[in-house]
Every structure is written in C-alpha cells, then in structure tokens.
Design a protein around this motif. Structure first.
Motif, PDB file in Angstrom:
ATOM      1  N   LEU A   1       3.131   1.430  -5.668  1.00  0.00           N
ATOM      2  CA  LEU A   1       3.842   1.021  -4.543  1.00  0.00           C
ATOM      3  C   LEU A   1       4.998  -0.064  -4.721  1.00  0.00           C
ATOM      4  O   LEU A   1       4.578  -1.114  -5.387  1.00  0.00           O
ATOM      5  CB  LEU A   1       3.205   0.479  -3.035  1.00  0.00           C
ATOM      6  CG  LEU A   1       2.472   1.685  -2.625  1.00  0.00           C
ATOM      7  CD1 LEU A   1       1.670   1.045  -1.379  1.00  0.00           C
ATOM      8  CD2 LEU A   1       3.168   2.795  -1.899  1.00  0.00           C
ATOM      9  N   GLU A   2       6.212   0.085  -4.582  1.00  0.00           N
ATOM     10  CA  GLU A   2       7.180  -0.867  -4.511  1.00  0.00           C
ATOM     11  C   GLU A   2       7.966  -1.224  -3.447  1.00  0.00           C
ATOM     12  O   GLU A   2       8.256  -0.359  -2.526  1.00  0.00           O
ATOM     13  CB  GLU A   2       8.427  -0.182  -5.506  1.00  0.00           C
ATOM     14  CG  GLU A   2       9.335  -0.956  -6.027  1.00  0.00           C
ATOM     15  CD  GLU A   2      10.144  -0.315  -6.846  1.00  0.00           C
ATOM     16  OE1 GLU A   2      10.030  -0.026  -8.016  1.00  0.00           O
ATOM     17  OE2 GLU A   2      11.473   0.157  -6.157  1.00  0.00           O
ATOM     18  N   LEU A   3       8.277  -2.530  -3.096  1.00  0.00           N
ATOM     19  CA  LEU A   3       8.995  -3.158  -2.006  1.00  0.00           C
ATOM     20  C   LEU A   3      10.149  -3.502  -2.298  1.00  0.00           C
ATOM     21  O   LEU A   3      10.542  -4.357  -3.338  1.00  0.00           O
ATOM     22  CB  LEU A   3       8.045  -4.231  -1.359  1.00  0.00           C
ATOM     23  CG  LEU A   3       8.615  -4.737  -0.189  1.00  0.00           C
ATOM     24  CD1 LEU A   3       8.498  -3.899   1.073  1.00  0.00           C
ATOM     25  CD2 LEU A   3       7.761  -6.147   0.438  1.00  0.00           C
ATOM     26  N   ARG A   4      11.403  -3.147  -1.583  1.00  0.00           N
ATOM     27  CA  ARG A   4      12.620  -3.508  -1.798  1.00  0.00           C
ATOM     28  C   ARG A   4      13.291  -4.083  -0.413  1.00  0.00           C
ATOM     29  O   ARG A   4      12.904  -3.266   0.664  1.00  0.00           O
ATOM     30  CB  ARG A   4      13.477  -2.298  -2.492  1.00  0.00           C
ATOM     31  CG  ARG A   4      12.979  -1.908  -3.856  1.00  0.00           C
ATOM     32  CD  ARG A   4      14.013  -0.714  -4.281  1.00  0.00           C
ATOM     33  NE  ARG A   4      13.732  -0.621  -5.703  1.00  0.00           N
ATOM     34  CZ  ARG A   4      14.552  -1.276  -6.592  1.00  0.00           C
ATOM     35  NH1 ARG A   4      15.894  -1.735  -6.160  1.00  0.00           N
ATOM     36  NH2 ARG A   4      14.411  -1.065  -7.928  1.00  0.00           N
TER      37      ARG A   4
ATOM     38  N   VAL B   1      11.558  -6.481  -4.904  1.00  0.00           N
ATOM     39  CA  VAL B   1      10.893  -7.574  -4.340  1.00  0.00           C
ATOM     40  C   VAL B   1       9.491  -7.785  -5.006  1.00  0.00           C
ATOM     41  O   VAL B   1       9.105  -8.707  -5.807  1.00  0.00           O
ATOM     42  CB  VAL B   1      10.452  -7.605  -2.659  1.00  0.00           C
ATOM     43  CG1 VAL B   1       9.605  -8.977  -2.273  1.00  0.00           C
ATOM     44  CG2 VAL B   1      11.793  -7.534  -2.149  1.00  0.00           C
ATOM     45  N   MET B   2       8.622  -6.538  -4.951  1.00  0.00           N
ATOM     46  CA  MET B   2       7.488  -6.729  -5.809  1.00  0.00           C
ATOM     47  C   MET B   2       6.686  -5.305  -5.709  1.00  0.00           C
ATOM     48  O   MET B   2       7.439  -4.525  -5.065  1.00  0.00           O
ATOM     49  CB  MET B   2       6.742  -7.599  -4.959  1.00  0.00           C
ATOM     50  CG  MET B   2       6.127  -7.312  -3.590  1.00  0.00           C
ATOM     51  SD  MET B   2       5.027  -8.438  -2.870  1.00  0.00           S
ATOM     52  CE  MET B   2       6.193  -9.851  -2.676  1.00  0.00           C
ATOM     53  N   ASP B   3       5.796  -5.311  -6.771  1.00  0.00           N
ATOM     54  CA  ASP B   3       5.095  -3.804  -6.403  1.00  0.00           C
ATOM     55  C   ASP B   3       3.559  -4.133  -6.861  1.00  0.00           C
ATOM     56  O   ASP B   3       3.098  -5.313  -6.830  1.00  0.00           O
ATOM     57  CB  ASP B   3       5.719  -2.893  -7.470  1.00  0.00           C
ATOM     58  CG  ASP B   3       5.493  -3.333  -8.972  1.00  0.00           C
ATOM     59  OD1 ASP B   3       4.793  -4.067  -9.371  1.00  0.00           O
ATOM     60  OD2 ASP B   3       6.244  -2.894  -9.800  1.00  0.00           O
ATOM     61  N   THR B   4       2.891  -3.224  -6.785  1.00  0.00           N
ATOM     62  CA  THR B   4       1.350  -3.081  -6.848  1.00  0.00           C
ATOM     63  C   THR B   4       0.854  -3.006  -8.307  1.00  0.00           C
ATOM     64  O   THR B   4      -0.133  -3.184  -8.554  1.00  0.00           O
ATOM     65  CB  THR B   4       0.868  -2.111  -6.097  1.00  0.00           C
ATOM     66  OG1 THR B   4       1.039  -0.855  -6.330  1.00  0.00           O
ATOM     67  CG2 THR B   4       0.863  -2.225  -4.588  1.00  0.00           C
TER      68      THR B   4
ATOM     69  N   LEU C   1       4.040 -12.441   3.584  1.00  0.00           N
ATOM     70  CA  LEU C   1       2.967 -11.610   3.177  1.00  0.00           C
ATOM     71  C   LEU C   1       3.170 -10.712   1.991  1.00  0.00           C
ATOM     72  O   LEU C   1       2.242 -10.533   1.198  1.00  0.00           O
ATOM     73  CB  LEU C   1       2.727 -10.811   4.539  1.00  0.00           C
ATOM     74  CG  LEU C   1       1.866  -9.756   4.536  1.00  0.00           C
ATOM     75  CD1 LEU C   1       0.423 -10.257   4.023  1.00  0.00           C
ATOM     76  CD2 LEU C   1       1.433  -8.830   5.738  1.00  0.00           C
ATOM     77  N   GLY C   2       4.215 -10.214   1.951  1.00  0.00           N
ATOM     78  CA  GLY C   2       4.455  -9.280   0.649  1.00  0.00           C
ATOM     79  C   GLY C   2       3.560  -8.126   0.747  1.00  0.00           C
ATOM     80  O   GLY C   2       3.205  -7.489   1.733  1.00  0.00           O
ATOM     81  N   LEU C   3       3.018  -7.675  -0.414  1.00  0.00           N
ATOM     82  CA  LEU C   3       1.986  -6.613  -0.376  1.00  0.00           C
ATOM     83  C   LEU C   3       0.590  -7.228  -0.425  1.00  0.00           C
ATOM     84  O   LEU C   3      -0.365  -6.373  -0.589  1.00  0.00           O
ATOM     85  CB  LEU C   3       2.295  -5.844  -1.687  1.00  0.00           C
ATOM     86  CG  LEU C   3       3.634  -5.091  -1.528  1.00  0.00           C
ATOM     87  CD1 LEU C   3       3.820  -4.409  -2.722  1.00  0.00           C
ATOM     88  CD2 LEU C   3       3.602  -4.148  -0.219  1.00  0.00           C
TER      89      LEU C   3
END
Length: 231
Positions: A34-37, A43-46, A74-76
């Motif tokens: 999973l990747e957060l943008r 931003v970040m990933d798993t 919180l992010g992931l």
C-alpha cells in the motif's frame, strides 16, 4: 482508464481542504504494497517502514518512563505500532488532520489498522496538530513525535512550514514534561529546524538514518530535543 498490468491500483481516494489523498496498491513480486500519496506526492508505503519505526524507537530510548506519548501524524500507522510495542507506554494520543485516513485504518482499508486502533491505550484526535497542542495542558506528555509532513524543505502542504519554526516549537516545549523529549522527522537535512529546536530547547541533535526506498538509497533525518529533568 485501466491500470497497466502490474501497475498501481487505486484503493481509496478523498478530497479535503488540503487537497487530494490517495491510497494505492502495487505488486512487487510479493505481498501487495500500500502506498499513500498526498496531492500526487509520495508520502509513505508499507514496503519501507524503518524510518517510521526509527522515529518511535529513537524517541522511546531517550526517556526513562515514556508513559504518555503524542504522535503527530498517523500515516499508515507504523510509528504508532512501534510505540505500542513498548510496555512502558500507558497512553498514546495520535493527532491526524485527515479524517479519511483515520477511517481507512479503522475500517480495514489498511488491513492492519483496525487492530492497531483498537488498542485501549490509543486515543485518536482528528485535528490540526497546532490546534491540538495549543489546547493541551502544560507538561502533558513524556514524548512528542512529529511526522506531519516531509520536513521543512519538502513540504506537501505549504501551511505546515509553521510547524518547523520557533512559535510552534514553543508550544511543543510547553506540553513536554521535564525529562521528556521531542523527535521531528525530516526527509532531508534541515539546519534551520535544528537551529529552531536549539533556540527553544537549549540544545538539539540531528540524526541521519539511511534507508532503501524503492531501490534507491536515501537518508532521512531525525531531529531530537530534550527537556531537562527538574525544569
């Protein structure tokens, strides 16, 4: 438009006053990542979580009794997850401005999220970190961990520049108990942040942290400041 074979697949999307938040899934020959943008910016990933965990472990090592911890961003969930591995932690407040991100962890869109947020030590506050800390009581926390943007040099949201300057850091200083500490994450070296922390706390330390991010060697930075015991 269909994603290219093997390319990222959009899992969730939201819009807020700060713009667009997207959660994507990609395959890299193993488990799904999973990747957060935010506004198109990674931003970040798993897949690479060592910097989020390092933020927590570095902070926890600074304090003898980190009973109460505040995590800004919180992010992931990996900073929070690392904090909760420490049996000394009795309460962890997480402040996250994006309500949709909290929802994705609560409802299982981020699979490890429900169990993480169900921990009885966790309190999630959906708010701007500056507003939340301004409302907090003096000497409320043993540790404050801040990972709300990519650092002062690589801002996703321009308004977050204030979070790396003395007025906000004065607010952080007010809520940290004597003997406590604050750790701020940055994507790059930020001497101006170190100077601001030094001006507020009397001393600060920059700690580089090497990681491999999507097959690239990178250095991230943790900025550490302490509140002397007995002050």
């Amino acid at each position: 438009m269909q994603p290219a074979p093997g390319g990222p697949v959009e899992v969730a999307r939201s819009e807020s006053a700060r713009g667009e938040l997207v959660l994507r899934e990609r395959r890299e020959g193993g488990p799904a990542v999973l990747e957060l943008r935010a506004n198109g910016v990674f931003v970040m990933d798993t897949a690479e979580t060592t910097t989020e965990r390092a933020l927590a472990s570095a902070a926890l090592a600074l304090v003898d009794e980190p009973r109460t911890v505040l995590v800004g961003g919180l992010g992931l969930g990996f900073t929070l997850q690392e904090v909760l591995t420490d049996p000394r932690v009795e309460r962890c407040t997480v402040v996250e401005i994006e309500e949709s991100l909290v929802g994705w962890l609560r409802d299982g869109t981020v699979p490890h999220g429900p169990a993480l947020l169900a921990d009885e030590r966790v309190q999630v506050v959906v708010a701007d970190i500056a507003v939340a800390l301004a409302a907090a009581g003096a000497a409320s926390y043993d540790l404050v961990l801040l990972d709300v943007d990519n650092g002062p040099g690589y801002l996703v949201h321009d308004a977050n520049a204030a979070l790396y300057r003395e007025p906000f850091l004065d607010t952080v200083r007010r809520v940290v108990r004597p003997g406590g500490a604050v750790v701020v994450w940055s994507a790059d070296e930020a001497p101006e942040l170190e100077r601001a922390l030094t001006a507020v706390f009397g001393d600060a330390e920059a700690r580089p942290h090497g990681v491999s991010l999507q097959e690239r060697d990178e250095h991230y930075w943790l900025y550490v400041a302490r509140v002397p015991a007995g002050t």
